[in-house]
Design an enzyme around this catalytic site. Sequence first.
Site, PDB file in Angstrom:
ATOM      1  N   ALA A 126       0.806  -1.223   0.000  1.00  0.00           N
ATOM      2  CA  ALA A 126       0.000   0.000   0.000  1.00  0.00           C
ATOM      3  C   ALA A 126       0.839   1.273   0.000  1.00  0.00           C
ATOM      4  O   ALA A 126       0.302   2.358   0.158  1.00  0.00           O
ATOM      5  CB  ALA A 126      -0.912  -0.019   1.219  1.00  0.00           C
ATOM      6  N   ASN A 192       2.247  -4.559   7.161  1.00  0.00           N
ATOM      7  CA  ASN A 192       3.294  -5.268   6.416  1.00  0.00           C
ATOM      8  C   ASN A 192       4.172  -4.274   5.673  1.00  0.00           C
ATOM      9  O   ASN A 192       5.358  -4.523   5.442  1.00  0.00           O
ATOM     10  CB  ASN A 192       2.652  -6.253   5.428  1.00  0.00           C
ATOM     11  CG  ASN A 192       2.096  -7.462   6.145  1.00  0.00           C
ATOM     12  OD1 ASN A 192       2.840  -8.265   6.679  1.00  0.00           O
ATOM     13  ND2 ASN A 192       0.777  -7.560   6.205  1.00  0.00           N
ATOM     14  N   HIS A 220      -1.109   6.333   4.338  1.00  0.00           N
ATOM     15  CA  HIS A 220       0.251   6.030   4.786  1.00  0.00           C
ATOM     16  C   HIS A 220       1.169   7.177   4.382  1.00  0.00           C
ATOM     17  O   HIS A 220       1.209   7.562   3.211  1.00  0.00           O
ATOM     18  CB  HIS A 220       0.758   4.734   4.162  1.00  0.00           C
ATOM     19  CG  HIS A 220      -0.123   3.557   4.437  1.00  0.00           C
ATOM     20  ND1 HIS A 220      -0.262   3.004   5.683  1.00  0.00           N
ATOM     21  CD2 HIS A 220      -0.935   2.840   3.618  1.00  0.00           C
ATOM     22  CE1 HIS A 220      -1.102   1.986   5.625  1.00  0.00           C
ATOM     23  NE2 HIS A 220      -1.527   1.874   4.386  1.00  0.00           N
TER      24      HIS A 220
END
Length: 270
Positions: A126, A192, A220
């Site tokens: 991501a 992750n 993020h």
Amino acid sequence: MKRVAVIGCGNIGTEIARAVDKGVVRARLVALYDIEPGRCRRLASGLERERPLIAESLGQLLGQRPDLVVEAASQEAVRQYGEQILKRGIDLVVLSVGALLDSETRERLRGAAEATGARIHVPSGAVAGLDALKSMSLVGVDRLVLRTRKPPRALAGAPGARGVDLEGLREPRLIYRGPASEAVKLFPANVNIAAALALAAGREPLVEIVADPTVDRNIHEVEAESKVSRLHIVVENVPSPRNPRTSYLALLSIIDLLRSLTGSVYIIAG
Ligand SMILES: NC(=O)C1=CN([C@@H]2O[C@H](COP(=O)(O)OP(=O)(O)OC[C@H]3O[C@@H](n4cnc5c(N)ncnc54)[C@H](O)[C@@H]3O)[C@@H](O)[C@H]2O)C=CC1
Ligand SMILES: O=C([O-])CC(=O)C(=O)O
């Protein structure tokens, strides 16, 4: 065509199998394995092109002579099966990347890969910017931070969110601040990417996780500094259609990685 086997018939395993079935990834899906075999049966029943073997053990899965095994299961699965797969000279795609932040596991897998020439592949998931971080790691990354902001429902069930009233949250709340190696244990299905950043940069990021009821995306933010570059990247991802924990982009990055590895993509960004 390359022969692909998948460990883990949950959300991501199912998406991978569908991508192969539809020809988005040009490969043969030769075997599936899951500790809950019913999940593999359900998955296989929805496939149109080829019915893969539903393996009862890792040995049986490897008996189908895959060129590539995709782990889409859990950090435990990486620890349990990773070494055996690589020792056979078979490439391994690791999705539960957090497992690789444990130095004992990482070194065991590295040893097996180096002995046979097999490779371990990690998707960018991501986030973006792993390419620059890998380059920066050649001179050393001095500072690395990952700030993850997710809607509370995306964090539900994580051991690190135990005791936090996620449903009752009315404003953003910092629920974790600390090293990536701890974050991947407390939020195994959520960060992750922190492990992927660590592997690219050669150092662990400081991770902050915010449960934020005011957002509907998984956001993020990566900050990195080295003597050659300062990097600041913000990625705002819509959740994947079937699983709010996983960003849609993460799913697409996994499929894109498989397309590259099975040879149906002729330009590969490094
Ligand atoms: N690298 C990335 O970008 C991302 C990685 N992930 C990771 O990928 C993995 C799979 O994610 P999902 O499909 O959403 O999970 P899921 O929970 O939907 O499916 C996992 C499946 O693996 C099976 N499984 C678990 N441990 C096993 C073992 N030791 N041996 C055999 N089967 C086992 C389970 O029974 C389940 O059917 C998770 O570890 C998750 O954290 C998730 C999102 C993005
Ligand atoms: O999909 C995301 O936003 C990030 C994620 O779950 C992970 O890296 O495990």
